[in-house]
Design an enzyme around this catalytic site. Structure first.
Site, mmCIF file in Angstrom:
data_model
loop_
_atom_site.group_PDB
_atom_site.id
_atom_site.type_symbol
_atom_site.label_atom_id
_atom_site.label_comp_id
_atom_site.label_asym_id
_atom_site.label_seq_id
_atom_site.Cartn_x
_atom_site.Cartn_y
_atom_site.Cartn_z
ATOM 1 N N GLU A 123 34.193 80.364 96.645
ATOM 2 C CA GLU A 123 33.814 81.420 95.711
ATOM 3 C C GLU A 123 32.437 81.454 95.086
ATOM 4 O OE1 GLU A 123 38.207 82.367 93.615
ATOM 5 O OE2 GLU A 123 36.610 81.576 92.595
ATOM 6 N N GLY A 183 45.960 79.142 100.359
ATOM 7 C CA GLY A 183 45.910 78.840 101.723
ATOM 8 C C GLY A 183 44.611 77.711 101.788
ATOM 9 N N ARG A 199 38.690 77.080 87.454
ATOM 10 C CA ARG A 199 39.703 76.103 87.910
ATOM 11 C C ARG A 199 40.826 76.088 87.257
ATOM 12 N NH1 ARG A 199 42.551 73.402 91.251
ATOM 13 N NH2 ARG A 199 42.086 71.159 91.582
ATOM 14 N N GLY A 200 42.165 76.620 87.618
ATOM 15 C CA GLY A 200 43.171 76.948 86.658
ATOM 16 C C GLY A 200 43.566 75.868 85.914
ATOM 17 N N GLU A 201 43.907 74.819 86.469
ATOM 18 C CA GLU A 201 44.209 73.628 85.796
ATOM 19 C C GLU A 201 43.499 73.160 84.606
ATOM 20 O OE1 GLU A 201 42.886 69.633 88.285
ATOM 21 O OE2 GLU A 201 44.649 70.905 89.245
ATOM 22 N N ASP A 202 42.171 73.448 84.554
ATOM 23 C CA ASP A 202 41.344 73.019 83.464
ATOM 24 C C ASP A 202 41.160 74.027 82.465
ATOM 25 O OD1 ASP A 202 40.722 70.883 84.673
ATOM 26 O OD2 ASP A 202 38.709 71.630 85.647
ATOM 27 N N THR A 203 41.190 75.495 82.544
ATOM 28 C CA THR A 203 41.049 76.346 81.610
ATOM 29 C C THR A 203 42.136 77.492 81.486
ATOM 30 O OG1 THR A 203 39.874 77.623 83.328
ATOM 31 C CG2 THR A 203 38.676 76.087 82.139
ATOM 32 N N ARG A 204 43.105 77.479 82.364
ATOM 33 C CA ARG A 204 43.914 78.850 82.308
ATOM 34 C C ARG A 204 44.516 78.933 81.024
ATOM 35 N NH1 ARG A 204 46.822 77.602 86.067
ATOM 36 N NH2 ARG A 204 45.989 78.852 87.832
#
Length: 543
Positions: free
Chosen positions: A96, A62, A30-35
Site C-alpha cells: 500500500e 490474499g 495495521r488492523g491488529e494494532d489500531t482497529r
C-alpha cells in the site's frame, strides 16, 4: 493494513467532494494494532466532519494487494498512513505504501503520516521493530525484488510532515485525531487548481521554484517569493502548480488570479481584499467598506495564521500594499507568492527570492506544440512548415499553445497559409498579451518611443553603439532601458541588445498600423521601403 479483516469494503459515502477523486481520504493501517481504538475513533471523527473516506476493513485478503484496493488508492485525494509497531510485518501494508507514494508523485496526492507508538526514525531508517520485520524478509528469496521499493517508500512517507503520538502530552490520541481531522478538513475545502492541459516542462521548473520557496525565510518566519517574466511565458501555470503541491502545508490558502485586471475595475482593490478574506475563512459574508479598512482586517485576522497566498499578475505597488502589506500581517510559516512582469516591483518590496522563468528549449517547444496540434507528444504527419512554426514561437508557451490549437486537424494548405500570414501579421491572441506590457510603458518620459526604436533598428546590435545613437534623442536613456529590462521586453546578451521575436514583431506592427504608407510612418527599417522613399523624395525635389 493488517491481515486480520472481515469480508467486504466500505466508504463513508457514495460520492466525493471533488469530482476528480472518488474519495477524500484513503486510510492505510495495521488492523491488529489500531482497529479497535485509534482507527475506530478516527473513523467517527471523519464521519462527523463529512469526510468521504475509504477504509479497507472488510476486504478478503490474499497474498497480493487487490486491484480494487489499488484503484481506491488512485482515486483518493489524501492518504493517511498510520505507522504502528506491526505495520511493517504486513506485506499488504508495505505494498500500500509503495502505491501511495507512487500516486503522490504521479497524481500530486497528499500523504499524511501518523506515528502510532513508533518513532519516525524507526520508519525512516527501518530500525527497531521495523528492522526486525525486514530482517525476516531478507531471508526469503521471494521477497528480494520487493525489499528495496518497500524501504524507499517507507523512508519517503516517514519524512513527510505528519503527527507523532509521542509528541502529545500523555500520548493523547484525542488531540492527535482532532489535529489530523482539522488538516483533512482544510485540504478538503481547498480546491486544487487546473494547471495546464499538457504541462510540458512544468516539473523541472516547479522543482527549481520549490527549492527557492523553501529557503530565505525572514526573521518573523514569513517567506515571500516572486515569479517574473514576459507575458505568455507561463508564470501563472507555474504558480498554480506550486500552489497545488504545497497547499496542504498551510492552515488556509488563497489564489488571487488576475490581480491587475481586477484592480482596474471600480473598487477593484476592495473586491480583491474581500475575495482574499472569503477564500481564507470560507465565509462569503465578509465585507470590506474601503481599502484601508480591508488592510486592517487582513492584518488583524491573519497575523496568527499560517497561510499560503498567491497573487497572480501584479503590476503596481498599491496592489501589494492592499493585499500583502507587511510581513507582520501573517503568522509564522506563511508563504506569499507573487507573479508579475515587473522584476523591479519585486525588488522594491524586498522579496526573499525572485525567480525568472526561462523560455522552452527546442525539444520541449516541439513537444508542447505537438500536444496541441496532434494531441500527442510527436508529429502524426510530416508537415514541412512544422519546424518553422515552432521556431517562430521561439520557446514561448503561449504562442506554441495558441498556434498548435489553431492548426489542429487542419490541412497542410492551411498550415502554409498561416505561416505566410505570420510573417507579416502577428496572431491576435499572442499580440494582445504583449500589448499589455507595451501599454504600461510611460509616454512621458518617452519609454514607448525608445522601445519602438529598439524594435525597428537595434535588436542584435552592439549595446554601446545602440546607446550612443539613442542618447542623441534621449539623454536619460539609461533609465528607460532599465524599465524595459525590468518588464522583460529587452535583454542584453553577449554585449548585444536582444528581444523576443514576437515582441519585436508586435512593436514593428504598432509602427506600421499608424500608416499604411511607408513614407508617412515614424520609422522605416525595411531597406526596400527606405530606398523607395528616398528615391521618391529625390525625384519630387528635382521636379
Amino acid at each position: 493494513m493488517g491481515s486480520s479483516s472481515v469480508n467486504g469494503a466500505e466508504s463513508s459515502s457514495s460520492c466525493s467532494s471533488n469530482s476528480k477523486w472518488s474519495y477524500d481520504v484513503f486510510l492505510s493501517f495495521r488492523g491488529e494494532d489500531t482497529r479497535d481504538k485509534f482507527i475506530s475513533h478516527l473513523d467517527l471523527a471523519l464521519r462527523r466532519e463529512g469526510v468521504n473516506f475509504f477504509i479497507d476493513d472488510k476486504l478478503d485478503r490474499g497474498k497480493q494487494i487487490s486491484k480494487s484496493l489499488l484503484k481506491s488508492i488512485e482515486g483518493s485525494r489524501i492518504s493517511i498512513i498510520i505507522f504502528s509497531q506491526n505495520y511493517a510485518s504486513s506485506t499488504w501494508c508495505l505494498d500500500e505504501v509503495v502505491k501511495i507514494i507512487e500516486c503522490m508523485r504521479s497524481k500530486k496526492q497528499t500523504v499524511l503520516p501518523v506515528f502510532y507508538n513508533v518513532s519516525p526514525s524507526e520508519v525512516v531508517k527501518q530500525t527497531g521493530i521495523f528492522g526486525e520485520a525486514f530482517a525476516k524478509y531478507e531471508t526469503n528469496p521471494l521477497m528480494t525484488n520487493k525489499i528495496q521499493p518497500w524501504k524507499e517508500a517507507l523512508t519517503t512517507a516517514a519524512t513527510l510532515s505528519g503527527w507523532d503520538l509521542g509528541n502529545y502530552w500523555k500520548n493523547n490520541e484525542a488531540h492527535l485525531i482532532q489535529d489530523l481531522v482539522k488538516k483533512v478538513s482544510i485540504l478538503k475545502q481547498t480546491q486544487l487548481l487546473n494547471v495546464a492541459k499538457h504541462p510540458v516542462a512544468i516539473d523541472s521548473q516547479l522543482k527549481a521554484i520549490e527549492e527557492l520557496a523553501s529557503h530565505g525565510v525572514s526573521d518573523n518566519g514569513v517567506n515571500m517569493v516572486g515569479i517574473h517574466g514576459m507575458g505568455g511565458i507561463g508564470k501563472t501555470t507555474l504558480a498554480k502548480a506550486l500552489y497545488n503541491k504545497i497547499t496542504y502545508q498551510f492552515e488556509a490558502c488563497c489564489f488571487l488570479s488576475n490581480v491587475r485586471e481586477t484592480s482596474e475595475q471600480f473598487n477593484g482593490l476592495v473586491q480583491l481584499q474581500e475575495k482574499l478574506l472569503n477564500e481564507i475563512f470560507k465565509d462569503n459574508n465578509l465585507k470590506v467598506d474601503n481599502v484601508d479598512k480591508g488592510m486592517n482586517i487582513i492584518k488583524d485576522r491573519l497575523c496568527s495564521r499560517k497561510v499560503l497566498m498567491v497573487l497572480d499578475d501584479v503590476d503596481k505597488d498599491d496592489q501589494l500594499d492592499a493585499l500583502v502589506g507587511g510581513r507582520d500581517w501573517f503568522g509564522r510559516g506563511s508563504k506569499i507568492i507573487v507573479t508579475t512582469r515587473d522584476r523591479h516591483l519585486l525588488e522594491t518590496y524586498s522579496f526573499d527570492k525572485i525567480h525568472p522563468i526561462q523560455l522552452l528549449d527546442c525539444d520541449k517547444s516541439l513537444e508542447l506544440f505537438c500536444w496541441h496540434a496532434f494531441k500527442q507528444s510527436h508529429p502524426s504527419r510530416n508537415y514541412s512548415e512544422l519546424p518553422e512554426l515552432v521556431r517562430y514561437c521561439n520557446g514561448l508557451p503561449l504562442a506554441l499553445v495558441i498556434l498548435g490549437s489553431l492548426l489542429c486537424k487542419r490541412d497542410q494548405i492551411i498550415w502554409k497559409s498561416k505561416l505566410d500570414e505570420l510573417k507579416n501579421f502577428p496572431e491576435p491572441g499572442i499580440e494582445a498579451v504583449f500589448q499589455i506590457s507595451f501599454k504600461r510603458l510611460p509616454e512621458n518620459p518617452p519609454v514607448k518611443e525608445i522601445f519602438l526604436d529598439i524594435c525597428c533598428f537595434f535588436v542584435g546590435e552592439d549595446v554601446s553603439y545602440s546607446k550612443n545613437v539613442l542618447k542623441a534623442c534621449d539623454p536619460y536613456l539609461e533609465s528607460r532601458i532599465i524599465i524595459l529590462m525590468d518588464l522583460s521586453l529587452v535583454t542584453v546578451e553577449d554585449g548585444k541588445i536582444q528581444m523576443h521575436d514576437l515582441i519585436r514583431q508586435m512593436g514593428q506592427m504598432i509602427v506600421r498600423r499608424k500608416s499604411f504608407k511607408p513614407e508617412k510612418r515614424s520609422r522605416l527599417w525595411v531597406a526596400k521601403e527606405a530606398v523607395k522613399m528616398l528615391i521618391e523624395k529625390s525625384v519630387s525635389n528635382l521636379m
